[in-house]
Design an enzyme around this catalytic site. Structure first.
Site, mmCIF file in Angstrom:
data_model
loop_
_atom_site.group_PDB
_atom_site.id
_atom_site.type_symbol
_atom_site.label_atom_id
_atom_site.label_comp_id
_atom_site.label_asym_id
_atom_site.label_seq_id
_atom_site.Cartn_x
_atom_site.Cartn_y
_atom_site.Cartn_z
ATOM 1 N N GLU A 17 0.839 -1.337 0.142
ATOM 2 C CA GLU A 17 0.012 -0.097 0.162
ATOM 3 C C GLU A 17 0.853 1.084 0.027
ATOM 4 O O GLU A 17 1.715 1.381 1.037
ATOM 5 C CB GLU A 17 -1.043 0.142 1.309
ATOM 6 N N CYS A 67 -2.829 8.729 3.871
ATOM 7 C CA CYS A 67 -2.752 8.180 2.563
ATOM 8 C C CYS A 67 -4.029 8.520 1.708
ATOM 9 O O CYS A 67 -4.128 8.457 0.371
ATOM 10 C CB CYS A 67 -2.169 6.955 2.516
#
Length: 618
Positions: free
Chosen positions: A325, A364
């Site tokens: 990720e 994020c």
């Protein structure tokens, strides 16, 4: 007789307000009933669970804590690395610059010891029942709820964020992860039956998949959510029967030690080995040794693309699978149809500000680009140019502090941020407020960056393509829905996204379909993460998923199992194809007829080929 326009606007606003209160009340009633019926966790069985109330928290998490004396040889500016003491990680509070501790960096020997301990504990833990695992999670859920104040202060002290931001982005999502896993985790990991073969002649076989623990798994997590990023992989790993090694960032190792210790204490009082969960924090030079360790069965990496390349190269040497990720440049598309009144515009601005400035933009799946159709753009500019400059910076751990936004983790990227903003202004963007670092009058050693509103940004500008990971709100104007989608898809990232439009409208659903991203929220931001859906991105945002059912199963060996459906009926090899074959010609006719019968398109075709099959059986 028609009312004047200003009275019509007032009536619309009052109507919207009344509707919103009706919705709030109705939602509260529904949520209460739903919680009582479906979510409410059963009480804990009898046991020595005093840890929930009696855990000894560090003095630094108290609101009136005053800084201990900094070491005489500490650098004048907060830094995790001190060349004179290369074996120690120096820990400071980003909001105040206060010295917290020195923590020994993990060595390769430490890594080996941690893996060995974890292996031994997991060898026992893998045989526990789901009920035993649920007790551990339930105890920790109660502990987290009862001690929110202290736990949040630990996270804030080490990350610089505000207590409100930590309560939302750290505690709430972790409580949801715990509650969801308790409610649905077992269902996700039970053996799942599959349809079985389409072949008509072997329908006597059943097909299922069992999910078994992998062993010792690794999570390399980022610093932006020190509590949740630690606990999220721990919850999934131990519930799926694994042991876990967590590699935290050196920027938040001070708090990470306490969070892991809390889990270890919880395991211990529930009668299990605390060695099941291990924390390591080596310097970057030893990361390859960790990620290539032959006893690691799976790794999850959360971080940047350059570091991911190194992690993946090291993991490849031991064929360790990795879920990756990476960064994001999430776009929120605002359609003209969404803004029916000024009250809705103000409510939308609240969501966009929370999405842009929570945790000082170090999120994020925060909103990095707001792409608006023309009318929505003009309406939002009027609201945001008034509200963004009002944001107050500081440390929420100060007494009576009225703080909207906290510090960034450090000032290492301030030059880059100021350069990106200056370049955008040079190329035609309008800087409404912010754009520079901020020296706090009470905390001159704190790492603060001004909340920034940048308008008229175009896709060609570097700030529209690069992840800022900072409190920078970027507004971009689109000609129409197709143009908004084009702009949203103009970067190499594809982690999250949002669209604000009429529920179920053609334009809204078009954005949902065509935005190239792994996750998308409709009329909200980042709720796909809270809802425990599989989480992960595409392109430069990584690959693989964690979270939800898929995330739990990623940490398991998916074992395919085939059994006979009925007693006494099983596979036997017909003599015509048994080794050694007596007639290859007959064998060929037999298998050809068998294939035709097994996948026949009609009863007649099946019967004809079955007869031919029987004719060649001997």
């Amino acid at each position: 007789m028609s009312l004047p326009e200003h009275l019509l606007d007032l009536a619309t606003t009052i109507g919207d307000f009344a509707k919103s209160w009706y919705v709030v009340c109705a939602t509260f009633v529904i949520a209460t009933v739903w919680t009582a019926v479906f979510v409410w966790q059963p009480s804990l069985p009898p046991g020595p669970y005093n840890f929930i109330y009696n855990y000894k928290f560090p003095a630094e998490c108290q609101p009136n804590w005053s800084q201990r004396s900094s070491p005489a040889d500490a650098p004048s500016k907060p830094s995790v690395y001190n060349p004179s003491q290369p074996d120690l990680i120096h820990c400071y509070c980003p909001a105040t610059g206060q010295f917290l501790a020195r923590v020994p960096a993990s060595t390769r020997e430490d890594i080996d010891i941690a893996v060995e301990k974890c292996q031994k504990a997991q060898d026992v833990w893998k045989n526990t029942s789901f009920q035993e695992r649920k007790i551990v999670l339930r105890v920790f859920l109660q502990f987290l709820k009862k001690n929110q104040d202290e736990i949040v202060r630990i996270a804030c002290r080490d990350s610089g964020k505000t207590m409100v931001d930590a309560a939302l982005g750290e505690v709430m999502v972790t409580l949801e992860k715990l509650a969801w896993t308790l409610k649905y985790g077992e269902r996700a990991l039970r053996p799942s039956s599959r349809p079985g073969p389409a072949n008509l002649l072997i329908r006597y076989k059943t097909a299922e998949v069992a999910y078994e623990p992998l062993g010792v798994v690794l999570a390399l997590v980022s610093w932006n959510y020190p509590l949740h990023n630690i606990l999220n992989p721990i919850i999934s790993s131990i519930f799926s029967g694994n042991g876990i090694i967590v590699k935290c960032s050196e920027s938040v190792v001070w708090s990470s030690r306490y969070f892991v210790e809390m889990v270890q204490t919880c395991l211990s009082i529930c009668g299990h080995s605390q060695d099941l969960v291990q924390l390591v924090c080596p310097w970057p030079s030893d990361i390859d040794y960790l990620t290539s360790h032959p006893d690691i069965s799976h790794a999850t990496f959360i971080g940047s693309k350059p570091v991911a390349h190194k992690v993946l190269a090291a993991a490849a040497s031991s064929l360790t699978p990795v879920t990756v990720e990476l960064g994001g440049k999430d776009a929120a598309i605002v359609l003209d149809e969404h803004l029916a009144s000024w009250s809705r515009c103000d409510a939308l601005a609240s969501v966009l500000m929370r999405g842009s400035f929570q945790s000082a933009g170090q999120n994020c799946i925060g909103i990095e680009r707001i792409i608006c159709e023309p009318k929505a753009y003009d309406a939002l500019v009027k609201v945001l140019t008034k509200r963004v400059p009002q944001l107050c910076l500081g440390s929420s751990l100060d007494d009576d502090a009225n703080v909207d936004m906290g510090a960034m983790i450090n000032d290492s990227r301030f030059d880059v941020l100021e350069g990106l903003i200056a370049d955008a202004v040079k190329n035609g963007a309008k800087l409404s407020c912010g754009g520079k670092r901020y020296e706090h009058p009470e905390h001159p050693l704190g790492s603060y960056f001004q909340p920034t509103l940048l308008m008229d940004v175009t896709p060609e500008m570097e700030i529209a393509r690069s992840e800022t990971f900072a409190p920078v709100m970027v507004l971009m104007k689109a000609k129409n829905t197709d143009d908004a989608i084009r702009i949203a898809n103009s970067t190499k990232f594809g982690l999250g996204g949002a669209v604000f439009g009429k529920r179920g409208s053609a334009a809204t659903e078009k954005v949902v379909r065509e935005m190239k991203t792994g996750n998308i929220a409709v009329n909200d931001f980042a709720t796909f993460y809270v809802c425990q859906l599989p989480f992960g991105g595409v392109n430069d945002s990584g690959y693989g998923k964690f979270g939800g059912e898929e995330g739990l199963r990623t940490l398991c060996l998916a074992k395919s199992i085939c059994r006979d459906r009925f007693p006494g009926i099983s596979t036997s090899i017909p003599s015509v194809v048994d080794y050694p074959m007596k007639s290859v010609k007959k064998a060929w006719k037999f298998v050809r007829a068998m294939n035709a019968a097994a996948y026949a398109g009609s009863a007649k075709e099946f019967a004809l080929n079955l007869l031919q099959l029987l004719a060649n059986v001997k």
